[in-house]
Structure formats: C-alpha cells, structure tokens
Motif scaffolding. Sequence first.
Motif, PDB file in Angstrom:
ATOM      1  N   PHE B 536      -8.826  -1.582  -2.303  1.00 11.74           N
ATOM      2  CA  PHE B 536      -9.383  -1.943  -0.992  1.00 11.74           C
ATOM      3  C   PHE B 536      -8.450  -2.909  -0.264  1.00 11.74           C
ATOM      4  O   PHE B 536      -8.105  -2.708   0.900  1.00 11.74           O
ATOM      5  N   TRP B 537      -8.025  -3.945  -0.958  1.00 12.37           N
ATOM      6  CA  TRP B 537      -7.188  -4.964  -0.314  1.00 12.37           C
ATOM      7  C   TRP B 537      -5.767  -4.465  -0.033  1.00 12.37           C
ATOM      8  O   TRP B 537      -4.991  -5.129   0.635  1.00 12.37           O
ATOM      9  N   GLN B 538      -5.436  -3.288  -0.576  1.00 12.17           N
ATOM     10  CA  GLN B 538      -4.140  -2.682  -0.287  1.00 12.17           C
ATOM     11  C   GLN B 538      -4.223  -1.634   0.809  1.00 12.17           C
ATOM     12  O   GLN B 538      -3.326  -1.521   1.638  1.00 12.17           O
ATOM     13  N   ASN B 539      -5.283  -0.855   0.751  1.00 14.92           N
ATOM     14  CA  ASN B 539      -5.265   0.402   1.505  1.00 14.92           C
ATOM     15  C   ASN B 539      -6.385   0.603   2.521  1.00 14.92           C
ATOM     16  O   ASN B 539      -6.529   1.685   3.072  1.00 14.92           O
ATOM     17  N   VAL B 540      -7.201  -0.412   2.729  1.00 20.65           N
ATOM     18  CA  VAL B 540      -8.293  -0.178   3.676  1.00 20.65           C
ATOM     19  C   VAL B 540      -7.758  -0.216   5.105  1.00 20.65           C
ATOM     20  O   VAL B 540      -6.765  -0.893   5.403  1.00 20.65           O
ATOM     21  N   SER B 541      -8.417   0.543   5.937  1.00 16.78           N
ATOM     22  CA  SER B 541      -8.034   0.564   7.343  1.00 16.78           C
ATOM     23  C   SER B 541      -9.153  -0.053   8.173  1.00 16.78           C
ATOM     24  O   SER B 541     -10.246   0.479   8.237  1.00 16.78           O
ATOM     25  N   VAL B 542      -8.861  -1.192   8.772  1.00 23.47           N
ATOM     26  CA  VAL B 542      -9.844  -1.858   9.636  1.00 23.47           C
ATOM     27  C   VAL B 542      -9.308  -1.847  11.058  1.00 23.47           C
ATOM     28  O   VAL B 542      -8.395  -2.600  11.383  1.00 23.47           O
ATOM     29  N   PRO B 543      -9.819  -0.967  11.900  1.00 22.09           N
ATOM     30  CA  PRO B 543      -9.288  -0.868  13.263  1.00 22.09           C
ATOM     31  C   PRO B 543      -9.746  -2.021  14.145  1.00 22.09           C
ATOM     32  O   PRO B 543     -10.656  -2.769  13.787  1.00 22.09           O
ATOM     33  N   GLY B 544      -9.117  -2.139  15.305  1.00 21.99           N
ATOM     34  CA  GLY B 544      -9.546  -3.100  16.306  1.00 21.99           C
ATOM     35  C   GLY B 544      -9.013  -4.508  16.064  1.00 21.99           C
ATOM     36  O   GLY B 544      -8.173  -4.732  15.203  1.00 21.99           O
ATOM     37  N   GLN B 545      -9.559  -5.441  16.853  1.00 19.77           N
ATOM     38  CA  GLN B 545      -9.123  -6.835  16.772  1.00 19.77           C
ATOM     39  C   GLN B 545     -10.253  -7.724  16.262  1.00 19.77           C
ATOM     40  O   GLN B 545     -11.382  -7.294  16.124  1.00 19.77           O
ATOM     41  N   GLY B 546      -9.881  -8.969  16.068  1.00 28.51           N
ATOM     42  CA  GLY B 546     -10.860  -9.931  15.589  1.00 28.51           C
ATOM     43  C   GLY B 546     -11.542 -10.699  16.691  1.00 28.51           C
ATOM     44  O   GLY B 546     -12.478 -11.455  16.438  1.00 28.51           O
TER      45      GLY B 546
END
Lengths: 256, 636, 265
Positions: B536-546
């Motif tokens: 997860f911490w390598q390959n997750v994709s979290v789109p958008g901004q914070g």
Amino acid sequence: MSTMTAPRPAARTNVAPLPVSTLAAKYWMAITGLLLVAFVLVHMAGNLLVYRGQDALNGYAKFLKGMGPMLWIARGGLLLVFLVHIGLAFRLSRRNRQARPIGYQVERTLRASLPSKYMLLTGLVILAFVIFHLAHYTLGIVHQVPVKDPQTGGEVMRDMLSLHDQQGRHDVYGMVILAFRQPVISLSYILAQLLLALHLYHGASSMFQSLGLNHSRYNALIQKVGAAVAVIVGVGNVSMPLTIMLGLVGQGYQPL
Amino acid sequence: MKLESKVPGGPLASKWTRYRSEMKLVAPNNKRKYKILIVGTGLAGASAAATLAELGYNVHAFTFHDSPRRAHSIAAQGGINAAKNYQNDGDSIFRLFYDTIKGGDFRAREANVHRLAEVSVNIIDQCVAQGVPFNREYGGTLANRSFGGAQVSRTFYCRGQTGQQLLIGAYSALSRQIGLGKVKMHTRCEMVDLVVVNGRAVGIITRDLVTGRIEAHAGDAVVLGTGGYSNVFFLSTNAAGCNVSATFRAYKRGAAFANPCYTQIHPTCIPVSGDYQKKLTLMSESLRNDGRVWVPLKAGDKRPPEQIPEGERDYYLERKYPSYGNLAPRDISSRAAKQVCDEGRGVGESGRGVYLDFKDAIARVGEHVIREKYGNLFDMYAHITHENPYRSPMRIYPALHYTMGGLWVDYNLMSNVQNLFVIGEANFSDHGANRLGASALMQGLADGYFILPYTMGQELASVKKEEVGTDHDAFKEAASSVQQKLDKLLAIRGKKTITAFHKELGKVMWDHCGMARTAESLQAALRRIPELRADFWQNVSVPGQGNDLNPSLEYANRVADYLEFAELLCLDALQRNESCGGHFREEYQDNGEAARNDAEFCHAAAWEYAGPDQPPIRHTEPLVFEEVKPTVRSYK
Amino acid sequence: MAGATKLMNLTLHVWRQKGPSDPGRMVEYKATNVSPDMSLLEMLDVVNDELTEKGEEPIAFEFDCREGICGTCGLVINGRPHGPNKAATTCQVYMRDFTDGDHLYIEPWRAAGFPVLKDCVVDRAAFDRIIQAGGFVSVNTGNAVDGNAIPIPKHQANLAMDAAACIGCGACVAACKNASAMLFVAAKVSHLALLPQGEVERTERVRQMVYQMDAEGFGACTNQAECEAACPKEISIDFIAKMNREFMRSCTLSQKSRGDSGGTG
C-alpha cells in the motif's frame, strides 16, 4: 424560556427577501386569487344575461350604475386586489428564479400540471387582456364599432358608448353584440378566456393548498372543483363571443 | 499500564444509584469553563453533546459528515430494548441485565451491564418526550416486539426506522443547543489525531474536509463516539464512511484497545452478488419474529424454493434451538447458517445463502399486517435484489455488522488516558463477546444521555484543571505528523486503487478471521497483512490534492489505519484461545457450539501500543462475576 | 436472479466543478461493461477507479449508508432527483433501471440554498440551520415523564411517523422549480405538531422555521407536487398544507412575551 429565540444567521444567498414570508405571500396570492375568481364568476353571470336579451342585460347594467359610490368602492377594491395579486406574483417569481440560479441540463417534471408551469405567462396575457377590456368597454377608448346602415346597406362607424335602447338606457347589449360581430375582437377575447381558464385550472385548486384548506379526504374534490371552475369560466366566457361571432345570438339586433 | 475498572462497591443493584449520589460534581458556574471536545455525533455523541451542553459545559462537536443527522446510527432498523415490562410478560431490569450478560457470553463487566439495564427505562421516556414517534397500540400506549436472545417482548420501535428516529431525536436536541450557541458544531471535520500531554488528553487534531486545513483544538476532555470498525472487513453492513481512525489514533497515543477480536456477524443480510459490491445490506433481525429460516434437506438441491415440499426443507434453527427457534442470538444463527452452507445446502447462485420465508406468517396474519410491520424492509430487499419477498422467500447470509471490541474504558467511561472518554460502539464495555439485537441503540443513548454526563463530572472534578493551549509542542508535533502522513499518501502516485487494497484486506480478514478462526488461519493473516501494508505504502494511487475536498485522500487515510488495525484484531483473536460469542475458534468447540475457557480467559484483553514495528502489549482486566454465574450459554 | 446477464455500455455526462467559485461544466465519460446488477453508485465507483488509474481526478459525489436512510447521497439523473425509481434514493438506483446505450446526465442538486462544493457535492447546511431554528422539543435530558403517561392515538402516531420519515436529503428542493424547501420544513413542523409533546412550542416553532427557511434563500411553493414525486420517503404535500395552516395559526396567535426568563436553554 422558549429556546427558539436564538439569533438567526443572516441569509447566505443573494435571493431577494419578500415584504412578507413566502408562506404569507402565498396566502395573499390565494386570498386575492379567490376574490378575483369570485369577481370573474359574478362578472360572467352578469354577462350571460346577454342570452336573455337586450332588456335583461341593459337592466342589469342600469342596476349596477345605480349603485353610485358603492360601485366605485367595489371598483377600487377590485383594483387593489388585482394589484396585490400581480405585484406579489412578480415578486414571488423573481425570488423563485433566484432560488435556482443555475438550471439543469435536462429539465423534467413528473407531476406538475401544464397550466401550473405557465402561471406567470397566462397571468401576463390576462393582465394585457384586462387592460384592453377596460379600454374597450369601460373607458371607451376603443369605442368605434362598425354598424350596418339600414338605409344604404353600407357600414358606418358608431360610438359604442353613445348607444341607447328604447327606454333610454345605456345599450350594453348593443355594445356586446356589435363588438363581438368583429372576428378579430371575438377571437382575441376567446384566446384570453381560454388562458384565463388555464390560469384558474391551477389557481382555483392551488389556493386551497396555499391556505392550508386541504385534507386527504377532500383533496380529490378540491381538484375537481378547481377544474370545474376553470371549465365553467372558460365555457361561459368563450360562448358569448363565439355565438355572437357566428351569428347565433343577436343576429337581428340593430342599434337605434 | 494500569487497568482500574473503578467499579464502585456495594450490591450490584444499587451500585449506580449510590455512586451517582456520592460522586463529585462540577459547580454550575464552573462548567462553562470546561471545554469538551466530542468527536462523532451519532446516537452516543449527539446525545452526550446535547446533554453536556444542557448542563452548561462548553461543548465543541465534530463530525466528518455534512450533518450530525447522517451518522450510521440512522441505519439501525429493528428497535431499542428497555426493561419497561409494559407487556407484563415478566421483564425486569435484572432480566435485561441477565439476558445481555448471557448474550455477551459472560465477557462483559457486570456492573456496567446492570447500569445499562437500569437506565434503559429512562431512555424510552426521554425519547418519547423529544417527539420520537414510536409505534403504538390502539389504546395509545407504546408497542413492543421481540428480538433475538430474549424471551420477553421489550423492544420499542418506529416501524423499521428506529435508529433513524432516535438519531433525529438526539440530533434535534443537539440542534437546539447549537441554535442556542451552547454547542459549536464542526461539520465535515474529521479527527485525525489525539493530543496527549502527561497522560492526559488535551485536544485533537482535525482536518477540514472542504479546505483540507489541519487544525488543532484544545479542550479539557475529549469524548470519542466514533463507532465501530466493521469496515476493516471491506464488506459489512456499515456505511461507507464508518472507520476505525479516531479510536485507532487514540490507541497509538496511549489508549488501550480492548477485545478487538469481538466482531459481530449478523445472520440476516442480503448475500454478496458481485465483486463490484461495496457494502452489504442488513435485513433487520426483527424479521425473524415472523420469518422462518430454512435450507433444503439435500445438498445441491437447486430447485426454486416454491417447488421444494415441506418435508424436504430443514428449518435448522427451529430444529437445533427449539426454545428460541428463529430468534436464536446472532452469533449462533450466523454460525448455523455457515454450517449448512458448508454442507453444500446453501441457496442462491453462490451457494452462500439461506431462505428467510414469510409464507406462513402471511398466511397466518395476512400480507397487509406483514407490510405494515416490515414494509420498508421488504421494499429495500426488492430494490436490491429485484425479487418480490412477499411471493418468494428472501435469501440471506451473515455479514459483518457490529464490533463489540473498542477502546477500553472504566466504569466512568474513561479510557486509561485521563480525560479521554469513549462512548457507544467505540468503547468495549457492555456487550461482551456478542451483542443482542436492539441493544446498540440502548447503549449509545445510555452512555450519551444518562451515564457520561454524570461520570465526566466525577473525573473532571477529581483532577486539577490544567490549561494546555494549541501552541503547546504536542499539538505542533501531532499536526505536523498528520500533515506528513497525508503528504506521503499523495506523493506515492502508484498504480493500485485504494479500493483494491481495502478489498484485498477485507478478503484476508473474512477468510482468515471471519465467522470461524483457527490459529493457522490467523497466523496466515498476520503474515499477509504487513505485506499488504508495505505494498500500500509503495503502490497506492491517491489522486487530487490535499487542500480541497478530496474523498480519495480521506479514504486512503482510513484504509492506512485499517491496514495497521487489522493486525491487532488478528493478534487478539490468535491470543484468545477459546470460543466465545462472535469469536469462534474452530479448535475450541463442543459439537459446533462455542466452548468458552473461563479458567484462562475470563478477562478483557486490552492492548497497549508499544511503538512502530513493536508488538503491542496485552494487558488483562479480570472479569469478576458477583451476581451471575457464567454457565454454558444454551439456547436449546 | 438471471444467470448470464448482458453487460451494458453507457455514456455519462457528469457535472464537474473544481470548487465553489469555479463555473463548472458537463464532461462526458464512457461506462463500459456495466453489470445490470450494479448500483449506479457502484458504477460510478468503477468509473472513478478508471479515472484514478488514468491519473485524472475522480468525480466527487456523496454517499454513506447505501441503503436509502442516511440521506447523504443525491444526484439528479436525467432530470430526476434520485433517478428513475419511485420511493428510492440515488444509492438505490440499479443499472438494470437503464438500457444499454443510454446517455445519463448526472448533475448536483441545484439551489441557491445548496451551494456546490465540488462536482456533485453540495452544502446542505441550510437544512441544519432550519432545524436549529426550531425543529425540536425543548426538553432537557432527565425531564421526561413515563413514556406511557400520555397516550397517543395509533393513527396519529402513524401520521407523525409518516412525516418524521424524512431523511433530509434535499431531493424536494432539487425537484422543485423554485428550489423550495417547503416539503422538508413541513415534514418536521408536522411531525412535531401532530404529537402532544410538540404542542407547547407549536406556534413559535413554525414561525422560526419558516423565517429561517426564507432567510436561507429557498423559493416559494407553487403547489406542483414535484417534491412529493421525488421524495424517496414519499412524504405527502398534505404536510405542506398542514404547515400552511400551522403558520397561519401562528400569525394570528403568536405573542412574544418579553417577560420570560430563566431556564438553561
């Protein structure tokens, strides 16, 4: 202490406030609407005397004129009712438009009746008609009618308001017959009356809902009464110009 | 770590009454000087916020929802228990207490449960006064129905929308206080960390979900009413937003997490129907009042239900548990359903389903009566399955529903961290290893309306008030660690979706730590979860901004917590070498029934966080039974 | 359920708006190989996953319970709030309700009172403020008499429940051409006015709630019943008539007493 006295946050939108709450505005729309419906019905009933002939209608007109100051009070009241109805209608529809500043790409309704969607439009046409109608009959601004000259057989223009019957009464009957013999006038009256009927189709039942005079047991009845009022007004008011235009009524009438 | 239950002395029945009159109070003029931060505004949080504000405390309430009225308490269908004995059927406070203790398989604290039964009667009165439209009899009195695990009729209900109506009651009480300016409501505001200074909770860090701003809030007490963690299983009856983050972050700041392995699998849910599915829908347990549960006698019988004659049906709950029949408790009904499906007698396309049949009830009382009682549930079923449950039986299967475990609390509902209180499903206190139907609403409202408002005063008055402002280093440290974590999530820009990780975690949990667990399966899960977390911490994709409304970021942040918490859950399940309630270890059974081990496990296990990559430390609070004797739990 | 289900392909037209100040626009997406047993929101989840994989920002829309009770979800689908089904919320719309090749126009609730936050997410805090203005019974915890002390006729309790079933989703506002909140407010006013517990504050409650409703910029009612048609809980416009009565009653009865005091509120 009632806990409902906390300060309310101010409006967060650009929607213009009304002089009264939206509910009260609708009460006034309903009450004035109800008075206007009553007027329309009485007015129509009086006019329908045209079918009973010249004497009946002119007699009724004389009776009204004879009321003197009462007539002016009634006219003033009617004008006020009318102005409130129209004024609030404009304010409400402006507010309602502002309440939905961006519309939908796909507009669709499920339950709204056709007349209910065009209340402002039908109302505006009725307003225009009323102005014309007053100019036509009451104020006599549009008062020249073509009359067949019995001697020459040609047409001469007569002033409607100058017509009198044999008893010297103001010849309202003549005014009606002569005006409605003109197809342009008749057709415009017919159109206006149909729109009035549409306006009433929604308005005459809707006013019960606005005033909270509604009950599941009577809702169907109220709907029917509203529709009936619309149909009665429509049929009654359309029948006069139609029958006169077609020569079914007052065919033999000849002004003095 | 010290786990002091603070259960007051004296006979069980009078403990609470006596304690209440002896406890310390905060003077009325001092209450407004205490700022209370309440996180979560479901039944427990909203009722606590309203009541504490009525008492004069300066309350700030937080929810990640757009409105307090959205909390998942709203989805509770069946009802709320109260020992009113309106039906004159022999109910009493003691009986509700006993049913709840027994229903929880003797793994709850006696004094807490008795107190719950005591205040249950006040809850109904309070809700009626708020205008909750409970179902009524023709004479105008309140109506009741039966629920699983009880032989009396003590459940009050509002059609199939009891949770909704109770929540709206609490929400309206809260709204009144907001309108009066006594509660400052923070909506769309998610707690992302707890701030602890010198062993005392002094505030929280939140993220404004619209602007993305990280904010610090200091307070004299923090109350968590943030619900359960069923969604660690991915598929559950919980709402999509339900999460473990608030309680798990509190755990990482020192609060003990108790009995995470106590998870409830509800027997009557609509079966899974595709791998795109994101949540399961519960069909209220109240349906088992009138519905009969059955499967075909023969394995592999694929005939439509109408064509299976009576003689070839197995009404297995009625057969195995004649005295409770279809109203056997949830854990037992769920396991029985699993058993018949494992035998190949399950129905529906997947073979993981049993029938819930209303034919007899409709024939007995008429369709209109069934419609009046359960109309909305039947409609809901029809919406989802496109089948008509008035004609053919419903198909149901167990699904994750509720979690009995939660942050450890003492009798005052305070965690081991001073001034950190935990209420409702978020704490571990009242349901032991299994919760009975219609008890969750009862517990949430008991905690919020009638317990916390007293016990909080006792705790606040017991320690010296200390002001710790948001300029304290602890706030800065917490805020920056949160910010770093969010930045890290956004920076990964990997290839796998957040859902893919959550779904995979859920599958690991359901397969290895679901209705039946073994040491072997749990060890497998404990091997797999860290791998998944690293991935997860390598390959997750979290789109958008914070810095704006970013649902993906919110979701990723929650899944990151599940990926850590799941390990704790499995570890707890592995260490509890017995079967009890919702925790069923295949090694420990007695002819398919759970076999408890009171000699070694008659305790609550509370886990202490020991730092990153360190195994957590297991502490125990022995459960002492003075009034009842733990027996083999039989519903036969 | 059907064995082999035919997969569908649809064209979506979705409202995208970066934030409250962005003008926003409709954007077209393809949804391919959609199972008819999927819910609409599950289909959007899949579309969002595809957008994420392409490195685009997913469509923001709201949901929570996915069983039609929390009132969080709300999309206008082809001009109908909550889509084509009667008595259902957006999360209860299934792809089998559409046909292969359909175009779906997906838009947020449109109302001045519900400003768009992002894409199809709107701010419905106005509803909360209306409740805060008076949608409650002023009873502090601990003041209640026994639940059976005041009998309530069954039909009246049922009627109150009919009104109380409102989930506060805002579909009534979205459906009304005037973006009127009458049905929402009427449901709460009626729920409490129908019960003896709500009787004490009946007059003041309706006033406060109506004033707040107006202040939030919702339109007036034109009695078209579009709200009733869109309401996922089928709340009747008879409750609007009831609110009209209640408000009229309050206009004639309401007396503000300045002398009262006390109470902790």
